[in-house]
Scaffold this active site. Structure first.
Site, PDB file in Angstrom:
ATOM      1  N   GLY A 292      -6.099  21.062  -8.436  1.00 16.45           N
ATOM      2  CA  GLY A 292      -5.139  22.063  -7.981  1.00 16.45           C
ATOM      3  C   GLY A 292      -3.706  21.584  -7.990  1.00 16.45           C
ATOM      4  O   GLY A 292      -2.779  22.378  -7.794  1.00 16.45           O
ATOM      5  N   ALA A 365      -6.969  12.557 -10.941  1.00 17.47           N
ATOM      6  CA  ALA A 365      -5.571  12.873 -10.625  1.00 17.47           C
ATOM      7  C   ALA A 365      -5.341  13.066  -9.136  1.00 17.47           C
ATOM      8  O   ALA A 365      -4.203  13.269  -8.711  1.00 17.47           O
ATOM      9  CB  ALA A 365      -5.141  14.132 -11.388  1.00 17.47           C
ATOM     10  N   LYS A 369       1.158  11.137  -3.272  1.00 20.29           N
ATOM     11  CA  LYS A 369       2.201  10.580  -4.139  1.00 20.29           C
ATOM     12  C   LYS A 369       3.597  10.585  -3.516  1.00 20.29           C
ATOM     13  O   LYS A 369       4.523  10.016  -4.085  1.00 20.29           O
ATOM     14  CB  LYS A 369       2.250  11.370  -5.451  1.00 20.29           C
ATOM     15  CG  LYS A 369       2.635  12.837  -5.258  1.00 20.29           C
ATOM     16  CD  LYS A 369       2.722  13.581  -6.578  1.00 20.29           C
ATOM     17  CE  LYS A 369       3.206  15.004  -6.361  1.00 20.29           C
ATOM     18  NZ  LYS A 369       3.352  15.731  -7.614  1.00 20.29           N
ATOM     19  N   LYS A 411       5.600   3.521 -10.175  1.00 18.03           N
ATOM     20  CA  LYS A 411       5.856   2.944  -8.850  1.00 18.03           C
ATOM     21  C   LYS A 411       4.831   1.875  -8.482  1.00 18.03           C
ATOM     22  O   LYS A 411       4.984   1.178  -7.476  1.00 18.03           O
ATOM     23  CB  LYS A 411       5.883   4.058  -7.800  1.00 18.03           C
ATOM     24  CG  LYS A 411       7.060   5.005  -7.969  1.00 18.03           C
ATOM     25  CD  LYS A 411       6.984   6.189  -7.036  1.00 18.03           C
ATOM     26  CE  LYS A 411       8.218   7.078  -7.195  1.00 18.03           C
ATOM     27  NZ  LYS A 411       8.361   7.637  -8.549  1.00 18.03           N
ATOM     28  N   LYS A 423      -1.471   2.595  -5.483  1.00 18.19           N
ATOM     29  CA  LYS A 423      -1.794   2.957  -6.871  1.00 18.19           C
ATOM     30  C   LYS A 423      -2.023   1.693  -7.706  1.00 18.19           C
ATOM     31  O   LYS A 423      -2.860   1.684  -8.614  1.00 18.19           O
ATOM     32  CB  LYS A 423      -0.678   3.801  -7.472  1.00 18.19           C
ATOM     33  CG  LYS A 423      -0.522   5.174  -6.841  1.00 18.19           C
ATOM     34  CD  LYS A 423      -1.763   6.053  -7.030  1.00 18.19           C
ATOM     35  CE  LYS A 423      -1.846   6.648  -8.405  1.00 18.19           C
ATOM     36  NZ  LYS A 423      -2.978   7.599  -8.532  1.00 18.19           N
ATOM     37  N   ASN A 448       8.357   9.870 -13.249  1.00 18.41           N
ATOM     38  CA  ASN A 448       8.438  11.179 -12.605  1.00 18.41           C
ATOM     39  C   ASN A 448       8.185  12.296 -13.613  1.00 18.41           C
ATOM     40  O   ASN A 448       8.562  12.194 -14.779  1.00 18.41           O
ATOM     41  CB  ASN A 448       9.821  11.375 -11.980  1.00 18.41           C
ATOM     42  CG  ASN A 448      10.090  10.368 -10.871  1.00 18.41           C
ATOM     43  OD1 ASN A 448       9.882   9.178 -11.051  1.00 18.41           O
ATOM     44  ND2 ASN A 448      10.548  10.832  -9.738  1.00 18.41           N
ATOM     45  N   VAL A 449       7.574  13.350 -13.128  1.00 20.37           N
ATOM     46  CA  VAL A 449       7.384  14.527 -13.975  1.00 20.37           C
ATOM     47  C   VAL A 449       8.248  15.665 -13.427  1.00 20.37           C
ATOM     48  O   VAL A 449       8.276  15.920 -12.220  1.00 20.37           O
ATOM     49  CB  VAL A 449       5.900  14.959 -14.064  1.00 20.37           C
ATOM     50  CG1 VAL A 449       5.134  14.023 -14.965  1.00 20.37           C
ATOM     51  CG2 VAL A 449       5.239  15.018 -12.706  1.00 20.37           C
ATOM     52  N   LEU A 450       8.969  16.294 -14.329  1.00 17.96           N
ATOM     53  CA  LEU A 450       9.871  17.370 -13.934  1.00 17.96           C
ATOM     54  C   LEU A 450       9.097  18.570 -13.428  1.00 17.96           C
ATOM     55  O   LEU A 450       8.173  19.048 -14.087  1.00 17.96           O
ATOM     56  CB  LEU A 450      10.730  17.798 -15.131  1.00 17.96           C
ATOM     57  CG  LEU A 450      11.757  16.776 -15.619  1.00 17.96           C
ATOM     58  CD1 LEU A 450      12.332  17.215 -16.942  1.00 17.96           C
ATOM     59  CD2 LEU A 450      12.866  16.605 -14.601  1.00 17.96           C
TER      60      LEU A 450
END
Length: 611
Positions: A292, A365, A369, A411, A423, A448-450
């Site tokens: 999700g 996943a 985070k 990270k 992690k 990082n993901v936008l």
């Protein structure tokens, strides 16, 4: 006006023009009024020309065309119609009448018919272009001025659309184009004022409100270069979607959108080895934990086209799992889906699920985070990121899954946060497990993901919508960025390269300064940084560092068959020692934060934020 009424009016007008054409041909041939002995021939030739011309107008479907949008194609069709109908009328009249029509009269008739029939239609088109489309209002309702970047076929089509469509509150003012042959000329009645380098001067001189990038087929690198030039102006930036999106039917040429931060990354589309991916996903039972979340849900979307036998959507939050389930049932109705509400910390529930469904490919996943939150709640980070990963990985090993892909983070490299340290331990655990398991365990590490939940971009956008200020922790802080679809596509691709024990590192491009990102977002929203909306510095938060790294000191790097994926050298990790340290970590969970941090430091010596 309905089709029948419109056609009836057009036929009546055309018949009048045909009769005028025949009359003028006779009149000017005799340089005065038509002689009495020629009147009968004139009437016969006019009647035959009317019938034949009307028949051919229908045959060539000229009454099915919208002449407001007439172009060269309509002109050619009209020329064919007039030429063929004139020839048939001439031959038919001469076959019937004892007195033949001269070829000169027939030729003049055809010329006049083409002038009247074709000319009237193009006059109508010019009238519609000038007065029938969007009218330029005055005062407060005056339309915005748009500068279109790209005077090619896409730009000219869009300019035409802007001119004619009243739904837009923008009118095209001019073009810019790098082609020197187009500069100082006009395209669709609009001047080409120069190349891309002249954009700031043109915007300033002419008071341009919007700059619209109409180059859907050029590379993202070129688009980024144009955007960087446009950022020097106060005009609002918009872009026509990429050509691939138009061809795929995801959007249309007219669905111009605001320029987004993703457009600034300047990376061309990722090339995917579809065969390699299909080999390990197709007809397999695939499990996605954290389905999700931002990454998990995108994994589901991108895995579906590779036709897995079954897709298992596992998550702790029922609402997010319900949302992705509904989306997947709409996007891939033929795909067998199974939703699993479970917590990765619940080993018994995971074993039950693995025993029932026997997943062959696992994408893990599920994770906590958020760096500052995990600093304040280290026990929860440990439970989810360490023990949750341990549970899923051991179940994958126990039930003989073929592949296990851990979603990791930059990270985890020389971590300064609890989240990054947990992690890193997760990476270490699956590497140690890989050595004695038939399952191929790998990790994929990226920055990082936008647009992901809790990331900086949505927060900046929310602050801009509120009128500011936009808050940045430190003026020199930099981060690697990638879009969610980019990251997930590379994660799936990396899974195809798995041999066991690797940490795959994704090429994130050049790092981006967070301050510049905030300023760009403000500009893209139509405001001036520190004029309309202020940028304020709040100080670094707990667990953060100024820059992130993608490799530890011990990890070398080797390339793969993909130019955006690299492999960090597998670590030599003793499984027994690691298990012993993890048990120590489990024992201190109920104690204070300091005890947890000390054990984390012992597990990951490069962890440097022990207070």
């Amino acid at each position: 006006m309905n089709y029948s009424k419109r056609t009836g009016i057009l036929v009546a007008i055309d018949l009048g023009m045909v009769w005028l054409s025949v009359y003028f041909a006779f009149y000017f041939s005799y340089k005065s009024s038509i002689p009495a002995d020629q009147v009968q021939l004139w009437l016969l030739y006019g009647a035959i020309s009317s019938i034949v011309s009307t028949a051919f107008m229908f045959l060539f479907k000229l009454y099915n065309r919208i002449w407001q949008y007439a172009s060269v194609g309509e002109l050619i069709s009209m020329t064919k119609t007039v030429a063929v109908s004139s020839l048939v009328s001439y031959l038919a009249t001469n076959a019937i009448s004892a007195q033949p029509v001269s070829f000169t009269i027939a030729l003049h008739t055809a010329e006049t018919m083409l002038l009247l029939l074709g000319g009237s239609r193009f006059v109508w088109r010019v009238f519609c272009d000038k007065f029938g489309g969007k009218r330029q209002a005055h005062g407060a309702d005056e339309p915005k001025k748009a500068l279109i970047v790209g005077a090619g076929s896409c730009g000219t089509l869009f300019a035409k659309e802007l001119k004619s469509n009243e739904a837009y509150d923008t009118m095209p003012f001019a073009f810019v184009d790098d082609d020197p042959y187009k500069q100082k000329l006009q395209v669709y009645g609009l001047p080409v004022l120069g190349g891309r380098e002249q954009i700031p001067a043109i915007v300033e001189k002419h008071g341009i409100d919007e700059v619209i990038i109409a180059m859907p087929s050029v590379s993202k690198t070129q688009i980024t270069d144009i955007i960087n030039i446009c950022k020097q102006t106060k005009a609002r930036l918009k872009i026509i979607p990429h050509l691939q999106e138009i061809i795929a039917g995801k959007t249309t040429l007219n669905q111009v959108r605001d320029v987004q931060v993703e457009d600034l990354l300047g990376r061309d589309p990722i090339k995917t080895d579809l065969d390699g991916i299909a080999n390990y996903v197709e007809d397999k039972i695939v499990l996605v934990t954290g389905a999700g979340g931002s990454i998990g849900s995108e994994l589901c979307r991108q895995i579906a086209p590779f036709r897995p036998r079954k897709l298992l959507l596992l998550g702790h939050g029922e609402n997010s799992i319900y949302t992705i389930e509904m989306e997947m049932r709409r996007l891939a109705p033929e795909l067998e889906l199974e939703t699993v509400i479970a917590d990765v910390q619940d080993r018994t529930r995971l074993e039950e699920m693995f025993s029932q469904h026997r997943p062959q490919v696992v994408f893990h996943a599920a994770a906590h985070k958020h760096v500052p939150l995990m600093e304040r709640n280290p026990s929860e980070a440990v439970k989810n990121n360490v023990f949750g990963t341990k549970n899923v990985a051991e179940c994958a090993d126990q039930f003989q899954a073929e592949r296990f892909v851990l979603i990791s983070t930059d990270k985890a490299v020389n971590p300064t946060s609890v989240m990054g340290t947990t992690k890193r331990i997760a990476e270490m655990f699956i590497q140690s497990l890989d050595k004695q398991s038939q399952t191929k365990f790998v990790a994929v590490r990226f920055g990082n993901v936008l647009g992901s939940r809790g990331s900086v971009i949505p927060r900046f956008k929310e602050q801009i919508q509120r009128g500011g200020p936009v808050t940045v922790t430190h003026p020199e802080m930099v981060r690697y960025f990638m879009t969610i679809p980019e990251a997930v596509q590379l994660v799936i691709q990396a899974g195809a390269f798995a041999k066991g024990g690797e940490v795959f590192i994704l090429d994130m491009g050049a790092p981006v300064k967070i301050y510049d990102l905030a300023a760009d977002l403000i500009r893209l929203s139509g405001f001036e940084p520190n004029v309309d909306i202020n940028i304020e510095f709040t100080g670094m938060r707990e667990g953060e560092k100024l820059y992130e790294e993608l490799l530890t000191n011990e990890e070398g790097i080797t390339s793969t068959m993909h130019d955006r994926i690299f492999i960090g050298k597998p670590m030599n990790i003793n499984r027994t020692e690691l298990e012993f340290e993890i048990r120590k970590l489990e024992r201190v969970l109920g104690k204070g934060q300091q005890e947890i941090r000390e054990v984390l430091k012992h597990l990951v010596p490069t962890y440097s934020n022990v207070s």
